[in-house]
Design a protein around this motif. Structure first.
Motif, PDB file in Angstrom:
ATOM      1  N   GLY A 314     -20.710  50.799  -6.496  1.00  0.00           N
ATOM      2  CA  GLY A 314     -21.347  49.754  -5.677  1.00  0.00           C
ATOM      3  C   GLY A 314     -22.079  48.738  -6.545  1.00  0.00           C
ATOM      4  O   GLY A 314     -22.003  47.521  -6.297  1.00  0.00           O
ATOM      5  N   THR A 315     -22.775  49.209  -7.580  1.00  0.00           N
ATOM      6  CA  THR A 315     -23.529  48.299  -8.447  1.00  0.00           C
ATOM      7  C   THR A 315     -22.563  47.426  -9.252  1.00  0.00           C
ATOM      8  O   THR A 315     -22.781  46.219  -9.410  1.00  0.00           O
ATOM      9  N   THR A 316     -21.498  48.030  -9.755  1.00  0.00           N
ATOM     10  CA  THR A 316     -20.530  47.265 -10.552  1.00  0.00           C
ATOM     11  C   THR A 316     -19.906  46.165  -9.685  1.00  0.00           C
ATOM     12  O   THR A 316     -19.817  45.006 -10.101  1.00  0.00           O
ATOM     13  N   ASN A 317     -19.476  46.529  -8.482  1.00  0.00           N
ATOM     14  CA  ASN A 317     -18.859  45.521  -7.597  1.00  0.00           C
ATOM     15  C   ASN A 317     -19.832  44.398  -7.293  1.00  0.00           C
ATOM     16  O   ASN A 317     -19.470  43.221  -7.298  1.00  0.00           O
ATOM     17  N   ALA A 318     -21.098  44.760  -7.012  1.00  0.00           N
ATOM     18  CA  ALA A 318     -22.087  43.737  -6.651  1.00  0.00           C
ATOM     19  C   ALA A 318     -22.335  42.803  -7.840  1.00  0.00           C
ATOM     20  O   ALA A 318     -22.487  41.589  -7.659  1.00  0.00           O
ATOM     21  N   LEU A 319     -22.347  43.363  -9.049  1.00  0.00           N
ATOM     22  CA  LEU A 319     -22.557  42.510 -10.224  1.00  0.00           C
ATOM     23  C   LEU A 319     -21.387  41.541 -10.393  1.00  0.00           C
ATOM     24  O   LEU A 319     -21.573  40.346 -10.652  1.00  0.00           O
ATOM     25  N   LYS A 325     -19.388  34.682  -7.468  1.00  0.00           N
ATOM     26  CA  LYS A 325     -19.872  33.755  -6.437  1.00  0.00           C
ATOM     27  C   LYS A 325     -21.073  32.992  -6.967  1.00  0.00           C
ATOM     28  O   LYS A 325     -22.211  33.203  -6.542  1.00  0.00           O
ATOM     29  N   LYS A 326     -20.810  32.128  -7.899  1.00  0.00           N
ATOM     30  CA  LYS A 326     -21.879  31.398  -8.605  1.00  0.00           C
ATOM     31  C   LYS A 326     -22.742  30.566  -7.650  1.00  0.00           C
ATOM     32  O   LYS A 326     -23.903  30.286  -7.920  1.00  0.00           O
ATOM     33  N   GLN A 327     -22.116  30.174  -6.503  1.00  0.00           N
ATOM     34  CA  GLN A 327     -22.843  29.295  -5.579  1.00  0.00           C
ATOM     35  C   GLN A 327     -24.121  29.947  -5.032  1.00  0.00           C
ATOM     36  O   GLN A 327     -25.016  29.260  -4.562  1.00  0.00           O
ATOM     37  N   TYR A 328     -24.207  31.298  -5.090  1.00  0.00           N
ATOM     38  CA  TYR A 328     -25.393  31.963  -4.550  1.00  0.00           C
ATOM     39  C   TYR A 328     -26.464  32.191  -5.604  1.00  0.00           C
ATOM     40  O   TYR A 328     -27.566  32.585  -5.313  1.00  0.00           O
ATOM     41  N   TRP A 329     -26.060  32.050  -6.854  1.00  0.00           N
ATOM     42  CA  TRP A 329     -26.921  32.471  -7.958  1.00  0.00           C
ATOM     43  C   TRP A 329     -28.304  31.830  -7.889  1.00  0.00           C
ATOM     44  O   TRP A 329     -29.328  32.503  -7.963  1.00  0.00           O
ATOM     45  N   GLN A 330     -28.336  30.481  -7.743  1.00  0.00           N
ATOM     46  CA  GLN A 330     -29.596  29.771  -7.816  1.00  0.00           C
ATOM     47  C   GLN A 330     -30.559  30.200  -6.698  1.00  0.00           C
ATOM     48  O   GLN A 330     -31.732  30.453  -6.931  1.00  0.00           O
ATOM     49  N   GLU A 331     -29.999  30.321  -5.491  1.00  0.00           N
ATOM     50  CA  GLU A 331     -30.848  30.704  -4.355  1.00  0.00           C
ATOM     51  C   GLU A 331     -31.382  32.125  -4.507  1.00  0.00           C
ATOM     52  O   GLU A 331     -32.553  32.407  -4.211  1.00  0.00           O
ATOM     53  N   LYS A 358     -32.333  37.894   1.064  1.00  0.00           N
ATOM     54  CA  LYS A 358     -31.064  37.238   0.715  1.00  0.00           C
ATOM     55  C   LYS A 358     -30.234  38.164  -0.168  1.00  0.00           C
ATOM     56  O   LYS A 358     -29.034  38.311   0.023  1.00  0.00           O
ATOM     57  N   LEU A 359     -30.923  38.782  -1.122  1.00  0.00           N
ATOM     58  CA  LEU A 359     -30.218  39.716  -2.008  1.00  0.00           C
ATOM     59  C   LEU A 359     -29.678  40.891  -1.197  1.00  0.00           C
ATOM     60  O   LEU A 359     -28.563  41.371  -1.431  1.00  0.00           O
ATOM     61  N   ASP A 360     -30.475  41.349  -0.235  1.00  0.00           N
ATOM     62  CA  ASP A 360     -30.066  42.475   0.604  1.00  0.00           C
ATOM     63  C   ASP A 360     -28.762  42.151   1.337  1.00  0.00           C
ATOM     64  O   ASP A 360     -27.822  42.953   1.358  1.00  0.00           O
ATOM     65  N   SER A 361     -28.718  40.949   1.903  1.00  0.00           N
ATOM     66  CA  SER A 361     -27.530  40.542   2.648  1.00  0.00           C
ATOM     67  C   SER A 361     -26.330  40.397   1.701  1.00  0.00           C
ATOM     68  O   SER A 361     -25.204  40.769   2.039  1.00  0.00           O
ATOM     69  N   PHE A 362     -26.611  39.901   0.505  1.00  0.00           N
ATOM     70  CA  PHE A 362     -25.555  39.759  -0.519  1.00  0.00           C
ATOM     71  C   PHE A 362     -24.974  41.143  -0.849  1.00  0.00           C
ATOM     72  O   PHE A 362     -23.759  41.337  -0.895  1.00  0.00           O
ATOM     73  N   PHE A 421     -16.018  36.373   1.590  1.00  0.00           N
ATOM     74  CA  PHE A 421     -17.351  36.828   1.181  1.00  0.00           C
ATOM     75  C   PHE A 421     -18.362  35.756   1.596  1.00  0.00           C
ATOM     76  O   PHE A 421     -18.343  34.641   1.091  1.00  0.00           O
ATOM     77  N   TYR A 422     -19.194  36.086   2.547  1.00  0.00           N
ATOM     78  CA  TYR A 422     -20.264  35.160   2.927  1.00  0.00           C
ATOM     79  C   TYR A 422     -21.584  35.917   2.809  1.00  0.00           C
ATOM     80  O   TYR A 422     -21.888  36.807   3.604  1.00  0.00           O
ATOM     81  N   ALA A 423     -22.359  35.572   1.795  1.00  0.00           N
ATOM     82  CA  ALA A 423     -23.514  36.395   1.406  1.00  0.00           C
ATOM     83  C   ALA A 423     -24.562  36.533   2.505  1.00  0.00           C
ATOM     84  O   ALA A 423     -25.242  37.548   2.574  1.00  0.00           O
TER      85      ALA A 423
END
Ligand code: HEM
Length: 508
Positions: A314-319, A325-331, A358-362, A421-423
């Motif tokens: 799970g951690t590897t996939n999330a990383l 999905k770079k578009q979420y990185w900044q937020e 936000k991270l939780d939803s991601f 994938f919609y975070a």
């Protein structure tokens, strides 16, 4: 007859006998179907092989086409066994009726860990420990979890003033996860021990690999596959078990001595090892000579599987999702910074981690889409046969798998563009990653749903939070994101190198 003709006569007889055995088995399996109102068996061209080839090579197409043609509940003939696949309507019935559908019996068909960790009641006791202790007292050891994740990141990723390439991120994440997990299982005294950490990593990686071995021998009988698949684990575990016992024995002796001397004044450590030591059936009269070391070691082995294997995946996939999905990185970075500021850079509390919505939803979205095509097979253990609410009937002993693609691709359940994938999909529904719902089957459901999900989600979030704050991460081959694929119904492990570089603008 000379020796050569006699030899080939024996070989021919063996092959004919073997094929005959398979045909007789197939005949009995298929002829038994007629008495019940069984779900439709999808069409297949080749007897014996059934759907096995398409299941292995293009499972997604097989499942989507069968779903379209036969409806929500249908059966496939795979690896010599009939398997029923249920979609979004019936999946919940399977998860809820734990007296009818048994998850443990289901996964034991593919991977009988009970042949290796042999103790009766071990799976049940470990589930109880997870529910009562790990999830029940979770807030108490969130600090330790965090400290250990930071320590492990420093150790295995470290300062990356210059870009640092990690060629096997899966292995590195397993190294990182092993430290907090070992702390929770065997406690402070042993969790830094190299041999113990090696055992944790090796056992969990080995189990993860075993899931990818197709059960070819099940064509003859699932029992043969079960005997075969556990061979490497049996061998590997017997070595690690000895090592684990040799390290925990002195710790146990010391704890029992402390308890005897200090009585109620002794503050018992908070870890799983202590849960075993508090059990009067495992330790009699606080006597170090009356400790069931075998049980404790097998219990630890079983916990390594439950805690490490899935959390590492799970951690590897999330990383990888974060990198892709770079578009979420900044937020996500901003959210991480805000929370960090609020706690003045001090250790995060349980509530701080809960604030990372936000991270939780991601993370939930990453877990949702990593389920594979079908899975979470449960065995029907009901007497004789079971009748689904939709009227279809299946015999006792039938394997029933959940059609994840049906749940994941459903707009009604998931909202717009369900396959993408919609975070913030889950944030918009105010549904945290630990919440079990019809649209999210990663942790199962009903009474038997994964009791370790609170730990798993908090571990993944804490890890990503620290990564977001400290590094920029990208793939080492300029691909935007690593390609996803399947081996049979299971997602293929991604193995693309990652480049870590310290963030330039760290603000606290
Ligand atoms: C991302 C990580 C994880 C995933 C995806 C996961 C998934 C699952 C699933 C699907 C089940 C079966 C549920 C059902 O039958 O409905 C399960 C059961 C279980 N999980 Fe997890 N799990 C994870 C992490 C953990 C952790 C960290 C622990 C331990 C602290 C844990 C302990 C257990 C136990 C003990 C059971 C058996 C429950 C029972 O038989 O009653 N899991 N898990």
């Amino acid at each position: 007859m000379n020796e050569i003709t006699l030899g080939s006569f024996y070989i021919q007889s063996f092959i004919i006998g073997f094929i005959g055995l398979i045909l007789v088995t197939v005949f009995f399996k298929l002829s038994g179907r007629t008495k019940l109102n069984e779900p439709p068996l999808a069409y297949y061209r080749f007897p014996i092989i059934g759907h096995t080839w398409s299941y292995l090579t293009d499972c997604e197409k097989l499942i989507l086409e069968s779903r379209k043609k036969y409806g929500e509940t249908f059966s496939l003939y795979v690896f010599g066994q009939i398997q029923t696949v249920v979609g979004k309507e019936t999946a919940h019935e399977v998860l809820k009726k734990d007296q009818v559908f048994n998850f443990r019996e289901g996964y034991r068909t593919f991977l009988p860990l009970n042949f290796v960790f042999r103790q009766d009641m071990l799976a049940e006791n470990n589930a109880k420990i997870t529910r009562d202790y790990i999830s029940g007292k979770f807030k108490h050891f969130i600090n330790e979890l965090q400290k250990n994740i930071i320590k492990a990141i420093d150790l295995y990723i470290g300062e990356c003033v210059e870009p640092k390439i990690i060629r096997e991120p899966r292995k590195t994440i397993s190294d990182i996860i092993a430290i907090p997990v070992a702390n929770i299982i065997v406690g402070e005294e042993c969790c830094n021990n190299e041999d113990i950490l090696e055992a944790f990593k090796n056992v969990s990686l080995l189990i993860a690999k075993l899931f990818y071995i197709p059960p070819i021998l099940s064509f003859i009988h699932p029992w043969l596959h079960q005997q075969f698949i556990v061979i490497p684990l049996r061998f590997g575990w017997s070595q690690h078990k000895k090592v684990i016992i040799s390290h925990i024995k002195p710790v146990i002796e010391k704890r029992l001595d402390n308890k005897k001397r200090l009585g109620d004044a002794w503050v018992a450590p908070l870890d799983i090892l202590q849960c075993y030591l508090d059990d009067p059936e495992i330790v009699i009269d606080l006597d170090p000579n009356n400790v069931n070391y075998d049980y404790i070691a097998d219990g630890i082995g079983h916990f390594i599987f439950a805690t490490m294997t899935n959390t590492t995946i799970g951690t590897t996939n999330a990383l990888y999702d974060l990198v892709e999905k770079k578009q979420y990185w900044q937020e996500l970075y901003q959210e991480a910074q805000e929370i960090n500021k609020q706690c003045n850079g001090n250790e995060l509390t349980f509530n701080d981690i809960a604030k990372m919505v936000k991270l939780d939803s991601f993370v939930k979205e990453s877990l949702r889409l990593a389920t594979g095509i079908v899975g979470l097979s449960h065995k029907c253990i009901f007497k004789s046969y079971y009748t689904f609410a939709n009227g279809y009937q299946i015999p006792s002993g039938r394997l029933v798998s959940l059609n994840f693609s049906d749940t994941n691709n459903d707009e009604e359940l998931q909202g717009q563009n369900p396959t993408e994938f919609y975070a913030y999909r889950h944030l918009e529904r105010d549904s945290p990653a630990t919440k079990l719902e019809r649209n999210f089957l990663t942790f199962g459901g009903g009474k038997r749903a994964c009791p370790g999900r609170f730990l798993a989600v908090n571990e993944i979030k804490t890890f990503l939070h620290k990564v977001l704050l400290k590094y920029n991460v990208r793939t080492d081959n300029d691909e935007i994101g690593p390609k996803r694929g399947y081996l049979g119904p299971i997602p293929k492990p991604i193995n693309v190198g990652l480049v870590f570089e310290n963030r330039k603008e760290i603000e606290i």
